[in-house]
Design a protein around this motif. Structure first.
Motif, mmCIF file in Angstrom:
data_model
loop_
_atom_site.group_PDB
_atom_site.id
_atom_site.type_symbol
_atom_site.label_atom_id
_atom_site.label_comp_id
_atom_site.label_asym_id
_atom_site.label_seq_id
_atom_site.Cartn_x
_atom_site.Cartn_y
_atom_site.Cartn_z
ATOM 1 N N LEU A 4 0.834 -1.205 0.000
ATOM 2 C CA LEU A 4 0.000 0.000 0.000
ATOM 3 C C LEU A 4 0.873 1.261 0.000
ATOM 4 C CD1 LEU A 4 -2.853 1.177 0.048
ATOM 5 C CD2 LEU A 4 -2.768 1.089 2.546
ATOM 6 N N GLU A 5 1.945 1.236 0.799
ATOM 7 C CA GLU A 5 2.864 2.397 0.803
ATOM 8 C C GLU A 5 3.464 2.616 -0.585
ATOM 9 O OE1 GLU A 5 4.319 2.059 5.490
ATOM 10 O OE2 GLU A 5 5.776 1.785 3.880
ATOM 11 N N ALA A 154 -7.078 2.282 6.037
ATOM 12 C CA ALA A 154 -6.134 2.137 4.930
ATOM 13 C C ALA A 154 -5.008 3.166 5.092
ATOM 14 C CB ALA A 154 -6.848 2.308 3.587
ATOM 15 N N VAL A 155 -5.348 4.450 5.018
ATOM 16 C CA VAL A 155 -4.329 5.501 5.044
ATOM 17 C C VAL A 155 -4.579 6.453 6.203
ATOM 18 C CG1 VAL A 155 -3.174 7.308 3.716
ATOM 19 C CG2 VAL A 155 -4.268 5.394 2.514
ATOM 20 N N GLU A 156 -3.634 6.504 7.125
ATOM 21 C CA GLU A 156 -3.716 7.446 8.247
ATOM 22 C C GLU A 156 -2.761 8.606 7.991
ATOM 23 O OE1 GLU A 156 -3.057 5.656 12.111
ATOM 24 O OE2 GLU A 156 -2.394 7.572 12.975
ATOM 25 N N ILE A 178 0.818 4.809 7.267
ATOM 26 C CA ILE A 178 0.726 6.017 8.098
ATOM 27 C C ILE A 178 1.652 7.074 7.506
ATOM 28 C CG2 ILE A 178 0.975 7.012 10.407
ATOM 29 C CD1 ILE A 178 0.481 4.262 11.592
ATOM 30 N N VAL A 179 1.041 8.111 6.959
ATOM 31 C CA VAL A 179 1.807 9.203 6.352
ATOM 32 C C VAL A 179 2.287 10.133 7.464
ATOM 33 C CG1 VAL A 179 1.684 11.192 4.795
ATOM 34 C CG2 VAL A 179 0.452 9.080 4.223
ATOM 35 N N GLU A 180 3.609 10.307 7.545
ATOM 36 C CA GLU A 180 4.154 11.199 8.575
ATOM 37 C C GLU A 180 4.369 12.608 8.048
ATOM 38 O OE1 GLU A 180 3.914 11.159 11.472
ATOM 39 O OE2 GLU A 180 4.173 9.158 12.281
ATOM 40 N N SER A 181 4.640 12.700 6.757
ATOM 41 C CA SER A 181 4.738 14.028 6.155
ATOM 42 C C SER A 181 4.521 13.895 4.660
ATOM 43 C CB SER A 181 6.112 14.657 6.423
ATOM 44 O OG SER A 181 7.107 13.954 5.713
ATOM 45 N N PHE A 191 6.542 7.869 5.236
ATOM 46 C CA PHE A 191 5.677 7.014 6.058
ATOM 47 C C PHE A 191 6.310 6.742 7.418
ATOM 48 C CE2 PHE A 191 4.512 6.058 1.681
ATOM 49 C CZ PHE A 191 3.134 6.158 1.756
ATOM 50 N N ARG A 192 5.472 6.514 8.423
ATOM 51 C CA ARG A 192 5.943 6.090 9.746
ATOM 52 C C ARG A 192 6.502 4.682 9.609
ATOM 53 N NH1 ARG A 192 1.841 6.514 14.848
ATOM 54 N NH2 ARG A 192 1.800 8.667 14.082
ATOM 55 N N SER A 193 7.663 4.444 10.172
ATOM 56 C CA SER A 193 8.263 3.104 10.042
ATOM 57 C C SER A 193 7.951 2.253 11.254
ATOM 58 C CB SER A 193 9.770 3.222 9.866
ATOM 59 O OG SER A 193 10.306 4.005 10.906
#
Lengths: 193, 193
Positions: A4-5, A154-156, A178-181, A191-193
Protein backbone atom coordinates in the motif's frame (compact mmCIF):
# COMPACT_ATOMS: atom_id res chain seq x y z
CA UNK A 1 1.76 -2.69 4.52
CA UNK A 2 4.53 -2.22 2.03
CA UNK A 3 2.36 -2.81 -1.02
CA UNK A 4 0.00 0.00 0.00
CA UNK A 5 2.86 2.40 0.80
CA UNK A 6 4.47 1.65 -2.56
CA UNK A 7 1.20 2.23 -4.31
CA UNK A 8 0.69 5.56 -2.55
CA UNK A 9 4.25 6.62 -3.48
CA UNK A 10 3.75 5.60 -7.11
CA UNK A 11 0.21 6.82 -7.76
CA UNK A 12 -0.64 9.17 -4.92
CA UNK A 13 -0.47 12.89 -5.53
CA UNK A 14 -0.05 15.53 -2.87
CA UNK A 15 -2.09 18.68 -3.35
CA UNK A 16 -2.11 22.00 -1.57
CA UNK A 17 -4.53 22.13 1.35
CA UNK A 18 -3.28 18.89 2.86
CA UNK A 19 -4.91 16.68 0.23
CA UNK A 20 -3.53 13.25 -0.67
CA UNK A 21 -5.21 11.91 -3.79
CA UNK A 22 -5.27 8.14 -4.12
CA UNK A 23 -8.27 7.96 -6.39
CA UNK A 24 -6.61 5.63 -8.92
CA UNK A 25 -6.89 2.64 -6.59
CA UNK A 26 -8.66 3.49 -3.33
CA UNK A 27 -11.59 5.88 -3.45
CA UNK A 28 -12.86 6.57 -6.94
CA UNK A 29 -11.35 3.72 -8.92
CA UNK A 30 -10.99 0.63 -6.69
CA UNK A 31 -8.33 -2.08 -6.97
CA UNK A 32 -10.28 -5.02 -5.57
CA UNK A 33 -7.27 -7.36 -5.52
CA UNK A 34 -5.46 -4.84 -3.32
CA UNK A 35 -8.61 -4.53 -1.16
CA UNK A 36 -8.53 -8.29 -0.67
CA UNK A 37 -4.92 -8.21 0.51
CA UNK A 38 -5.74 -5.29 2.83
CA UNK A 39 -8.53 -7.39 4.33
CA UNK A 40 -6.05 -10.18 4.88
CA UNK A 41 -3.70 -7.80 6.73
CA UNK A 42 -6.49 -6.67 9.06
CA UNK A 43 -7.53 -10.29 9.63
CA UNK A 44 -3.97 -11.09 10.76
CA UNK A 45 -3.79 -8.04 13.01
CA UNK A 46 -7.19 -8.59 14.64
CA UNK A 47 -6.93 -12.40 14.77
CA UNK A 48 -8.66 -13.80 17.85
CA UNK A 49 -10.99 -10.83 18.30
CA UNK A 50 -14.65 -11.92 18.33
CA UNK A 51 -15.65 -9.60 15.48
CA UNK A 52 -19.25 -10.26 14.41
CA UNK A 53 -19.88 -7.08 12.41
CA UNK A 54 -17.96 -4.54 10.37
CA UNK A 55 -19.03 -0.90 10.52
CA UNK A 56 -18.00 1.65 7.94
CA UNK A 57 -19.30 4.89 6.44
CA UNK A 58 -20.40 5.63 2.91
CA UNK A 59 -19.05 5.87 0.34
CA UNK A 60 -15.33 5.08 0.13
CA UNK A 61 -15.34 2.76 3.12
CA UNK A 62 -17.83 0.31 1.65
CA UNK A 63 -15.62 -1.44 -0.88
CA UNK A 64 -12.76 -2.10 1.53
CA UNK A 65 -15.17 -3.09 4.32
CA UNK A 66 -16.89 -5.65 2.06
CA UNK A 67 -13.49 -7.03 1.01
CA UNK A 68 -12.39 -7.22 4.65
CA UNK A 69 -15.57 -9.02 5.74
CA UNK A 70 -14.57 -12.04 3.66
CA UNK A 71 -11.53 -12.41 5.92
CA UNK A 72 -13.67 -12.28 9.06
CA UNK A 73 -15.98 -15.19 8.24
CA UNK A 74 -18.31 -13.14 6.01
CA UNK A 75 -19.64 -11.08 8.91
CA UNK A 76 -22.25 -8.47 7.91
CA UNK A 77 -21.04 -5.03 6.87
CA UNK A 78 -23.12 -2.08 8.06
CA UNK A 79 -22.42 1.24 6.42
CA UNK A 80 -23.45 4.46 8.11
CA UNK A 81 -25.39 6.77 5.81
CA UNK A 82 -24.53 10.41 5.39
CA UNK A 83 -27.98 11.81 4.61
CA UNK A 84 -31.58 11.13 5.30
CA UNK A 85 -33.31 8.90 2.74
CA UNK A 86 -36.99 8.02 2.52
CA UNK A 87 -35.89 4.38 2.80
CA UNK A 88 -34.45 4.99 6.26
CA UNK A 89 -37.21 4.79 8.81
CA UNK A 90 -37.61 3.36 12.27
CA UNK A 91 -35.29 4.09 15.15
CA UNK A 92 -31.88 5.44 14.22
CA UNK A 93 -28.61 6.36 15.82
CA UNK A 94 -27.75 9.83 14.53
CA UNK A 95 -24.66 11.95 14.98
CA UNK A 96 -23.09 14.84 13.08
CA UNK A 97 -19.59 14.91 11.66
CA UNK A 98 -17.51 17.39 9.73
CA UNK A 99 -16.02 16.17 6.46
CA UNK A 100 -12.59 17.47 5.60
CA UNK A 101 -12.94 16.53 1.92
CA UNK A 102 -16.48 17.88 1.52
CA UNK A 103 -15.86 20.84 3.85
CA UNK A 104 -19.23 20.74 5.54
CA UNK A 105 -21.08 19.06 8.39
CA UNK A 106 -23.52 16.27 7.68
CA UNK A 107 -25.62 13.82 9.65
CA UNK A 108 -24.46 10.21 9.99
CA UNK A 109 -27.15 7.62 10.52
CA UNK A 110 -27.27 3.92 11.41
CA UNK A 111 -30.57 2.10 11.88
CA UNK A 112 -30.81 0.86 15.48
CA UNK A 113 -31.74 -2.64 14.38
CA UNK A 114 -28.25 -3.14 12.94
CA UNK A 115 -26.19 -2.35 16.04
CA UNK A 116 -26.72 -3.47 19.64
CA UNK A 117 -24.92 -4.28 22.87
CA UNK A 118 -24.42 -7.82 21.50
CA UNK A 119 -22.19 -6.60 18.70
CA UNK A 120 -18.41 -6.79 18.57
CA UNK A 121 -17.52 -4.30 15.91
CA UNK A 122 -14.53 -3.79 13.66
CA UNK A 123 -14.62 -0.29 12.21
CA UNK A 124 -13.09 0.04 8.73
CA UNK A 125 -12.46 3.24 6.78
CA UNK A 126 -10.27 4.44 3.96
CA UNK A 127 -8.80 7.56 5.62
CA UNK A 128 -8.07 8.71 9.15
CA UNK A 129 -6.95 12.31 9.50
CA UNK A 130 -8.18 14.32 12.47
CA UNK A 131 -10.46 11.46 13.46
CA UNK A 132 -13.76 13.31 13.24
CA UNK A 133 -15.52 10.82 10.94
CA UNK A 134 -14.26 7.96 13.06
CA UNK A 135 -15.40 9.78 16.19
CA UNK A 136 -18.92 9.77 14.76
CA UNK A 137 -18.82 6.01 14.25
CA UNK A 138 -17.47 5.52 17.78
CA UNK A 139 -20.30 7.69 19.15
CA UNK A 140 -22.79 5.45 17.37
CA UNK A 141 -21.15 2.30 18.78
CA UNK A 142 -21.26 3.85 22.26
CA UNK A 143 -24.91 4.74 21.85
CA UNK A 144 -25.65 1.15 20.82
CA UNK A 145 -23.58 -0.29 23.66
CA UNK A 146 -21.56 -2.25 21.10
CA UNK A 147 -17.96 -3.30 21.80
CA UNK A 148 -15.37 -1.84 19.44
CA UNK A 149 -12.86 -4.64 18.85
CA UNK A 150 -10.65 -2.56 16.63
CA UNK A 151 -10.28 0.03 13.91
CA UNK A 152 -8.78 -0.82 10.52
CA UNK A 153 -7.70 2.12 8.37
CA UNK A 154 -6.13 2.14 4.93
CA UNK A 155 -4.33 5.50 5.04
CA UNK A 156 -3.72 7.45 8.25
CA UNK A 157 -2.36 10.98 8.18
CA UNK A 158 -0.21 10.34 11.22
CA UNK A 159 0.96 13.95 11.54
CA UNK A 160 -2.63 15.07 12.14
CA UNK A 161 -2.75 13.12 15.38
CA UNK A 162 -6.23 11.63 15.09
CA UNK A 163 -4.96 8.05 15.11
CA UNK A 164 -2.62 8.56 18.05
CA UNK A 165 -5.38 10.21 20.09
CA UNK A 166 -7.53 7.12 19.52
CA UNK A 167 -4.63 4.82 20.51
CA UNK A 168 -4.19 6.85 23.69
CA UNK A 169 -7.86 6.25 24.44
CA UNK A 170 -7.14 2.52 24.21
CA UNK A 171 -8.42 1.69 20.75
CA UNK A 172 -6.49 -0.82 18.66
CA UNK A 173 -6.01 1.19 15.46
CA UNK A 174 -4.36 -0.72 12.61
CA UNK A 175 -3.52 1.68 9.79
CA UNK A 176 -1.93 -0.03 6.80
CA UNK A 177 -0.04 3.10 5.77
CA UNK A 178 0.73 6.02 8.10
CA UNK A 179 1.81 9.20 6.35
CA UNK A 180 4.15 11.20 8.58
CA UNK A 181 4.74 14.03 6.16
CA UNK A 182 3.90 14.99 2.61
CA UNK A 183 5.06 17.88 0.51
CA UNK A 184 2.83 19.43 -2.17
CA UNK A 185 5.90 21.15 -3.71
CA UNK A 186 8.03 18.06 -4.28
CA UNK A 187 5.31 15.38 -4.02
CA UNK A 188 7.43 13.55 -1.43
CA UNK A 189 5.56 11.31 1.00
CA UNK A 190 7.18 9.92 4.15
CA UNK A 191 5.68 7.01 6.06
CA UNK A 192 5.94 6.09 9.75
CA UNK A 193 8.26 3.10 10.04
CA UNK B 1 -31.77 -15.75 -8.84
CA UNK B 2 -33.89 -17.78 -6.50
CA UNK B 3 -31.76 -17.06 -3.43
CA UNK B 4 -32.19 -13.31 -3.90
CA UNK B 5 -35.94 -13.59 -4.53
CA UNK B 6 -36.34 -15.74 -1.40
CA UNK B 7 -34.36 -13.24 0.62
CA UNK B 8 -36.50 -10.34 -0.63
CA UNK B 9 -39.68 -12.30 0.23
CA UNK B 10 -38.36 -13.15 3.71
CA UNK B 11 -36.73 -9.88 4.73
CA UNK B 12 -37.98 -7.24 2.30
CA UNK B 13 -40.73 -4.91 3.43
CA UNK B 14 -43.07 -3.03 1.15
CA UNK B 15 -43.87 0.52 2.20
CA UNK B 16 -46.34 3.05 0.91
CA UNK B 17 -44.90 5.30 -1.78
CA UNK B 18 -43.57 2.39 -3.83
CA UNK B 19 -40.69 1.67 -1.45
CA UNK B 20 -39.15 -1.79 -1.13
CA UNK B 21 -36.83 -1.96 1.86
CA UNK B 22 -34.07 -4.55 1.64
CA UNK B 23 -31.73 -2.85 4.06
CA UNK B 24 -31.06 -6.00 6.13
CA UNK B 25 -28.87 -7.52 3.41
CA UNK B 26 -28.44 -5.20 0.42
CA UNK B 27 -28.10 -1.49 1.06
CA UNK B 28 -27.50 -0.61 4.69
CA UNK B 29 -26.39 -3.92 6.13
CA UNK B 30 -24.58 -5.98 3.47
CA UNK B 31 -24.47 -9.78 3.20
CA UNK B 32 -21.10 -10.20 1.51
CA UNK B 33 -21.53 -13.95 0.95
CA UNK B 34 -24.73 -13.20 -0.98
CA UNK B 35 -22.89 -10.43 -2.86
CA UNK B 36 -20.29 -12.99 -3.89
CA UNK B 37 -22.94 -15.35 -5.28
CA UNK B 38 -24.58 -12.43 -7.09
CA UNK B 39 -21.22 -11.66 -8.71
CA UNK B 40 -20.99 -15.28 -9.80
CA UNK B 41 -24.45 -15.06 -11.42
CA UNK B 42 -23.45 -11.98 -13.41
CA UNK B 43 -20.18 -13.62 -14.43
CA UNK B 44 -22.15 -16.55 -15.88
CA UNK B 45 -24.59 -14.26 -17.68
CA UNK B 46 -21.93 -11.99 -19.16
CA UNK B 47 -19.39 -14.77 -19.85
CA UNK B 48 -17.39 -14.05 -22.98
CA UNK B 49 -17.89 -10.28 -22.85
CA UNK B 50 -14.58 -8.42 -22.82
CA UNK B 51 -15.35 -6.52 -19.61
CA UNK B 52 -12.31 -4.54 -18.43
CA UNK B 53 -14.02 -2.20 -15.96
CA UNK B 54 -17.05 -2.12 -13.70
CA UNK B 55 -18.90 1.16 -13.27
CA UNK B 56 -21.31 1.81 -10.41
CA UNK B 57 -22.61 4.74 -8.37
CA UNK B 58 -22.17 5.52 -4.72
CA UNK B 59 -23.13 4.37 -2.24
CA UNK B 60 -25.14 1.14 -2.37
CA UNK B 61 -23.67 -0.04 -5.65
CA UNK B 62 -20.08 -0.13 -4.39
CA UNK B 63 -20.23 -3.29 -2.28
CA UNK B 64 -21.89 -5.42 -4.93
CA UNK B 65 -19.67 -3.98 -7.67
CA UNK B 66 -16.51 -4.83 -5.71
CA UNK B 67 -17.83 -8.36 -5.07
CA UNK B 68 -18.68 -8.76 -8.76
CA UNK B 69 -15.24 -7.57 -9.89
CA UNK B 70 -13.66 -10.65 -8.33
CA UNK B 71 -15.65 -12.75 -10.82
CA UNK B 72 -14.43 -10.69 -13.77
CA UNK B 73 -10.71 -11.14 -13.23
CA UNK B 74 -10.41 -8.40 -10.59
CA UNK B 75 -11.12 -5.61 -13.09
CA UNK B 76 -11.11 -2.10 -11.57
CA UNK B 77 -14.34 -0.76 -10.12
CA UNK B 78 -15.06 2.92 -10.74
CA UNK B 79 -17.82 4.46 -8.69
CA UNK B 80 -19.52 7.64 -9.84
CA UNK B 81 -19.67 10.30 -7.14
CA UNK B 82 -22.83 12.13 -6.25
CA UNK B 83 -21.34 15.40 -5.07
CA UNK B 84 -18.37 17.62 -5.61
CA UNK B 85 -15.42 16.97 -3.31
CA UNK B 86 -12.21 18.93 -2.98
CA UNK B 87 -10.43 15.68 -3.86
CA UNK B 88 -12.07 15.56 -7.28
CA UNK B 89 -10.16 17.77 -9.64
CA UNK B 90 -9.11 17.60 -13.25
CA UNK B 91 -11.41 16.84 -16.14
CA UNK B 92 -14.69 15.21 -15.24
CA UNK B 93 -17.74 13.74 -16.87
CA UNK B 94 -20.75 15.32 -15.16
CA UNK B 95 -24.42 14.63 -15.51
CA UNK B 96 -27.47 15.21 -13.33
CA UNK B 97 -29.89 12.55 -12.14
CA UNK B 98 -32.98 12.49 -9.99
CA UNK B 99 -32.95 10.15 -7.02
CA UNK B 100 -36.22 8.45 -6.18
CA UNK B 101 -35.07 7.55 -2.67
CA UNK B 102 -33.54 10.95 -1.86
CA UNK B 103 -36.22 12.86 -3.79
CA UNK B 104 -33.91 15.42 -5.27
CA UNK B 105 -31.60 16.01 -8.21
CA UNK B 106 -27.87 15.73 -7.77
CA UNK B 107 -24.77 15.82 -9.94
CA UNK B 108 -23.02 12.57 -10.83
CA UNK B 109 -19.32 12.78 -11.56
CA UNK B 110 -16.65 10.47 -12.96
CA UNK B 111 -13.08 11.66 -13.48
CA UNK B 112 -12.26 11.48 -17.19
CA UNK B 113 -9.02 9.59 -16.55
CA UNK B 114 -11.03 6.55 -15.42
CA UNK B 115 -13.21 6.06 -18.49
CA UNK B 116 -12.26 6.19 -22.17
CA UNK B 117 -13.14 4.79 -25.58
CA UNK B 118 -10.88 1.83 -24.79
CA UNK B 119 -13.12 0.67 -21.97
CA UNK B 120 -15.62 -2.19 -22.10
CA UNK B 121 -17.85 -1.49 -19.16
CA UNK B 122 -20.17 -3.59 -17.05
CA UNK B 123 -22.53 -1.33 -15.11
CA UNK B 124 -23.62 -2.70 -11.72
CA UNK B 125 -26.23 -1.23 -9.37
CA UNK B 126 -28.46 -2.38 -6.54
CA UNK B 127 -31.80 -1.05 -7.84
CA UNK B 128 -33.35 -0.28 -11.20
CA UNK B 129 -36.72 1.44 -11.11
CA UNK B 130 -37.48 4.10 -13.70
CA UNK B 131 -33.89 3.92 -14.94
CA UNK B 132 -32.89 7.52 -14.26
CA UNK B 133 -29.76 6.74 -12.23
CA UNK B 134 -28.70 4.18 -14.81
CA UNK B 135 -29.40 6.69 -17.57
CA UNK B 136 -26.86 8.99 -15.95
CA UNK B 137 -24.20 6.27 -15.98
CA UNK B 138 -25.02 5.47 -19.62
CA UNK B 139 -24.68 9.17 -20.49
CA UNK B 140 -21.24 9.16 -18.90
CA UNK B 141 -20.21 6.03 -20.83
CA UNK B 142 -21.47 7.66 -24.05
CA UNK B 143 -19.52 10.84 -23.29
CA UNK B 144 -16.38 8.75 -22.75
CA UNK B 145 -16.94 6.70 -25.89
CA UNK B 146 -16.81 3.54 -23.75
CA UNK B 147 -18.61 0.36 -24.82
CA UNK B 148 -21.32 -0.83 -22.43
CA UNK B 149 -21.05 -4.62 -22.41
CA UNK B 150 -23.94 -5.11 -20.04
CA UNK B 151 -25.88 -3.96 -17.01
CA UNK B 152 -26.12 -6.10 -13.87
CA UNK B 153 -28.84 -5.16 -11.40
CA UNK B 154 -29.74 -6.76 -8.08
CA UNK B 155 -33.40 -5.72 -7.83
CA UNK B 156 -35.41 -4.37 -10.76
CA UNK B 157 -38.88 -2.93 -10.27
CA UNK B 158 -40.13 -4.48 -13.50
CA UNK B 159 -43.52 -2.79 -13.38
CA UNK B 160 -41.86 0.63 -13.60
CA UNK B 161 -40.57 -0.15 -17.07
CA UNK B 162 -37.07 1.26 -16.79
CA UNK B 163 -35.39 -2.11 -17.38
CA UNK B 164 -37.56 -3.01 -20.36
CA UNK B 165 -36.95 0.38 -21.97
CA UNK B 166 -33.21 -0.27 -21.71
CA UNK B 167 -33.64 -3.78 -23.19
CA UNK B 168 -35.59 -2.26 -26.09
CA UNK B 169 -32.64 0.06 -26.68
CA UNK B 170 -30.47 -3.04 -27.04
CA UNK B 171 -28.77 -3.18 -23.64
CA UNK B 172 -28.20 -6.58 -22.06
CA UNK B 173 -29.78 -5.99 -18.64
CA UNK B 174 -29.39 -8.89 -16.19
CA UNK B 175 -31.52 -8.25 -13.12
CA UNK B 176 -31.23 -10.98 -10.51
CA UNK B 177 -34.74 -10.33 -9.15
CA UNK B 178 -37.49 -8.54 -11.09
CA UNK B 179 -40.41 -7.38 -8.97
CA UNK B 180 -43.61 -7.37 -11.04
CA UNK B 181 -45.89 -6.20 -8.26
CA UNK B 182 -45.77 -5.43 -4.58
CA UNK B 183 -48.52 -4.58 -2.15
CA UNK B 184 -47.90 -2.30 0.84
CA UNK B 185 -51.17 -3.53 2.43
CA UNK B 186 -50.42 -7.26 2.41
CA UNK B 187 -46.63 -7.12 1.94
CA UNK B 188 -46.96 -9.52 -1.00
CA UNK B 189 -44.20 -9.36 -3.61
CA UNK B 190 -44.54 -11.04 -7.02
CA UNK B 191 -41.52 -11.69 -9.22
CA UNK B 192 -41.28 -11.98 -13.00
CA UNK B 193 -40.81 -15.65 -13.87
Amino acid sequence: MKELEDRIREEGTVKAGDVLKVDTFLNHQCDVALFDRMGDEWAKHFAGRPVNKILTIEASGIGIACAAARHFGNVPVVFAKKAQSINLEGEQYVTTIYSFTKQREFPVIVAKKFLSENDHVLIIDDFLANGKALGGLLDICDAAGATVEGIGIAVEKGYMGGGDRLRERGYDVDSLAIVESMDPQTGDIEFRS
